[in-house]
Motif scaffolding. Structure first.
Motif: not given
Length: 383
Positions: A281-293
């Protein structure tokens, strides 16, 4: 005759039939390619819908697509075989995801019917695949049966939203179905504990799954690179444009270096199933933030507006916080992140937030220095 049919078509691998030192197959690599287009679509649509509704839509769509990716990754890892059956269904799923992706723009515009129908077809594929694993391995019903029941309920709500009395009701039902889909495995932690302990299955994420997460991260970073290169080649020729391009490029490089240095050779294991779910779940959040980045980097480079830079710093800080949450806790890390790296990463986050008080490209330059310094230092101490 039945034995002959199975010999060329194949059957799902049972969950206890583990593959030691499993390598990612070419089929898995090919199945990830469709997400290159999906991530690009997210960034492009956010550019057109830079509103609260646009960001909510991004999160909803991202979670829908990433849930599909996660389910297929786990299926490959737990039940996949190099047979015709696995190949055919994997390719069918790629087609289904690709068709679903064509409705992303409609969903950002508030039109959901096409997306709902296409996504439901996509879900039925791996619901069928998981059902067949239960048929082939009845003991696996401990976890598979509740999973399928929850997904059937979610699908009824999801498809039923097409006939909702209003747009607001439809959006509410879509979000409700999404919550069911993404929470099902976490809610089943007790069932996984029972089955895994009974059958002697370790609570861990093997290197193949961790590598799949790393490859998805590379896809997102590739979109970041493509975005700034596209802007650069379109119309920018002045020296300042090259300076801003370099600053954006170094930000991506610094993020890449930190992620792969901290996540390299990571061993994830636990005494129960829920920490493994938490890690995913944390990794999913990280990849979402990278997409926003990726979105904020391209917009900062293109416009230089403080609002985009603020978004860039916030999501990059969230990426670093997520990395700390993935690498520091002893709950699931065999080798937790060292205290010096914890403090260095925390200090980098603080420094980045302070740059919000500065002019955009001055702050970006300092952010680049901070990210590169952390990345290089982490790499040298690890080597």
């Amino acid at each position: 005759m039945n034995h002959t049919r199975k010999s060329w078509w194949g059957a799902p691998r049972t969950i206890t039939n583990t593959i030691e030192n499993r390598k990612i197959s070419w089929l898995e690599l090919f199945s990830d390619l469709v997400y290159v287009v999906i991530i690009h679509s997210f960034v492009e649509n956010l550019s057109e819908h830079f509103t609260l509704f646009g960001f909510v839509t991004f999160w909803v769509l991202f979670l829908f697509f990433f849930n599909t990716w996660t389910n297929m990754v786990l299926y490959f890892d737990l039940h996949g075989k190099a047979n015709l059956r696995n190949t055919c269904f994997a390719l069918l799923q790629i087609v289904a995801v690709a068709i679903t992706a064509t409705y992303t723009t409609d969903a950002f515009a508030g039109h959901y019917t096409g997306f709902i129908l296409a996504y439901s077809f996509n879900q039925l594929i791996y619901m069928y695949l998981y059902f067949k694993t239960m048929v082939a391995d009845p003991l696996h019903a401990t976890t598979t049966r509740p999973f399928l029941i929850a997904y059937i309920v979610g699908e009824i709500i999801f498809i039923g939203s097409i006939w909702a009395p209003s747009l607001l009701w439809q959006q509410g039902l879509i979000v409700l179905s999404l919550l069911i889909f993404i929470s099902t495995v976490m809610a089943e932690n007790h069932n996984f504990d029972v089955e895994f302990k009974r059958r002697g299955i370790p609570f861990e994420l093997n290197s193949a799954i961790l590598e799949r997460y790393g490859l998805f991260t590379m896809i997102v970073l590739g979109e970041s690179l493509a975005g700034i290169i596209e802007h650069m080649t379109a119309e920018h020729t002045e020296l300042a444009d090259y300076t801003h391009f370099t600053a954006a490029l170094v930000c991506i490089i610094g993020t890449w270096m930190i992620y792969y240095t901290l996540m390299d050779e990571r061993e994830v294991t636990a005494s129960h199933y829920w920490p493994i779910s938490l890690f995913r779940g944390i990794h999913r959040f990280l990849i979402a933030c990278l997409t926003l980045q990726s979105f904020f980097i391209s917009q900062t480079y293109e416009t230089g507006k403080p609002i985009y830079y603020t978004g860039l710093i916030i999501v990059t800080a969230l990426v670093l916080l997520a990395l700390l949450a993935l690498t520091r806790p002893q709950l699931y890390n065999v080798h937790p992140l060292s205290s010096p790296k914890l403090w260095a990463t925390s200090g980098t986050i603080v420094l980045m937030l302070l740059t919000l008080l500065m002019p955009v490209f001055v702050g970006l330059a300092l952010t680049d220095v901070a990210l590169l310094t952390l990345g290089i230092w982490s790499w040298t101490t690890q080597v």
